[in-house]
Design an enzyme around this catalytic site. Structure first.
Site, PDB file in Angstrom:
ATOM      1  N   TYR A  63     114.174   0.622  23.145  1.00 35.69           N
ATOM      2  CA  TYR A  63     113.592   1.959  23.242  1.00 35.69           C
ATOM      3  C   TYR A  63     113.206   2.204  24.696  1.00 35.69           C
ATOM      4  O   TYR A  63     112.186   1.698  25.162  1.00 35.69           O
ATOM      5  CB  TYR A  63     112.386   2.064  22.305  1.00 35.69           C
ATOM      6  CG  TYR A  63     111.645   3.381  22.343  1.00 35.69           C
ATOM      7  CD1 TYR A  63     112.312   4.592  22.454  1.00 35.69           C
ATOM      8  CD2 TYR A  63     110.249   3.410  22.255  1.00 35.69           C
ATOM      9  CE1 TYR A  63     111.626   5.795  22.482  1.00 35.69           C
ATOM     10  CE2 TYR A  63     109.556   4.607  22.271  1.00 35.69           C
ATOM     11  CZ  TYR A  63     110.251   5.793  22.383  1.00 35.69           C
ATOM     12  OH  TYR A  63     109.562   6.991  22.407  1.00 35.69           O
ATOM     13  N   ASP A  66     117.175   4.263  21.149  1.00 38.13           N
ATOM     14  CA  ASP A  66     116.910   5.526  21.805  1.00 38.13           C
ATOM     15  C   ASP A  66     116.840   5.235  23.299  1.00 38.13           C
ATOM     16  O   ASP A  66     115.888   4.633  23.774  1.00 38.13           O
ATOM     17  CB  ASP A  66     115.591   6.103  21.271  1.00 38.13           C
ATOM     18  CG  ASP A  66     115.170   7.378  21.982  1.00 38.13           C
ATOM     19  OD1 ASP A  66     115.883   7.819  22.905  1.00 38.13           O
ATOM     20  OD2 ASP A  66     114.110   7.912  21.627  1.00 38.13           O
TER      21      ASP A  66
END
Length: 260
Positions: A109, A149
């Site tokens: 992330y 992400d």
């Protein structure tokens, strides 16, 4: 076949309340990589920690209700690696790697720089360290799938309003150039783009909560499965699930014609 899902949950407790675990139970996935848990260990229920049929592994942020990554796996790994070895990065719970004989599965992330210059600076620091890590990871001798992400839309087709975002975090020239180097210099493969080179609106994985972005499909493609070349070449199908909304992101599922 190996089925891998990447899902930014924008809070695991919120996503579970919206039916994420029920959806997960019928996906027949081998690995589910989670980002933005926004939880600590004592916030997790038994089903969040170990859904039926899965072992759960997590790297929580030190700050409560913030960041955090995890992986649900059908098989226990040989080794679990939490973090990149950089204290200020690892305190935010952004990297988790499960190591098997011939494969590593990673949930990552990357920081968002949208909240201010100090966070954009932190994002650039992360990118610098992560680039070196990615270069070393190529040499590990295993196949690798990095899910997560990345908070960067790579090219103009990867977001609806690209002209209006040229000076915004997530589509800055420096960020896009860095991701190009990940692909072109190190050799990592953007698996979704390999399978769908021209996809635009169907490719988006995140929508702002502002301005009816979801209803108008004003989205960004910032969730990726980025893999080493050999396993990337085995990918057969990639899909983005939008029938239900568990968060402001949509899960990305990719099937690989390989075995663990």
């Amino acid at each position: 076949m190996l089925r891998v899902i990447s899902a930014n949950l924008n809070g695991i407790r919120s996503a579970v309340s919206k039916g994420f675990l029920e959806w997960l139970a019928v996906q027949d996935a081998d690995f589910i990589c989670l980002q933005e848990l926004k939880a600590q260990a004592d916030n997790m229920t038994a089903d969040m920690l170990n859904p039926p049929g899965y072992y759960g592994y997590f790297h929580y942020a030190e700050k409560k209700g913030y960041s955090g990554v995890g992986v649900y796996a059908r098989r226990q790994p040989l080794q679990i690696i939490e973090g990149l070895g950089v204290p200020e990065i690892d305190a935010e719970g952004r990297y988790l790697e499960l190591v098997y004989d011939t494969l590593s599965i990673i949930s990552v992330y990357l920081p968002s720089g949208s909240s201010g210059d100090h966070r954009q600076a932190a994002k650039f620091v992360f990118m610098e360290h992560f680039f070196a890590h990615l270069a070393n990871l190529v040499k590990c001798g295993r196949q690798v799938i990095l899910c997560g992400d990345w908070n960067i839309a790579h090219k103009e087709i990867d977001l609806k309003n690209w002209k209006g975002n040229l000076k915004n975090s997530g589509f800055l020239p420096e960020e896009r150039a860095w991701l190009t180097r990940v692909f072109d210099e190190i050799g990592w493969v953007d698996v979704y783009r390999r399978l769908h080179p021209e996809a635009t609106g169907d490719a988006y994985t995140w929508w702002s909560n502002r301005g009816q972005a979801w209803a108008k499909n004003v989205g960004w493609r910032i969730d990726y499965q980025i893999a080493s070349p050999e396993i990337a070449a085995t990918a057969t199908t990639a899909s983005i699930y939008k029938e239900q909304r568990f968060s402001d992101h949509a899960p990305l599922t990719i099937d690989y014609e390989t075995a663990l």
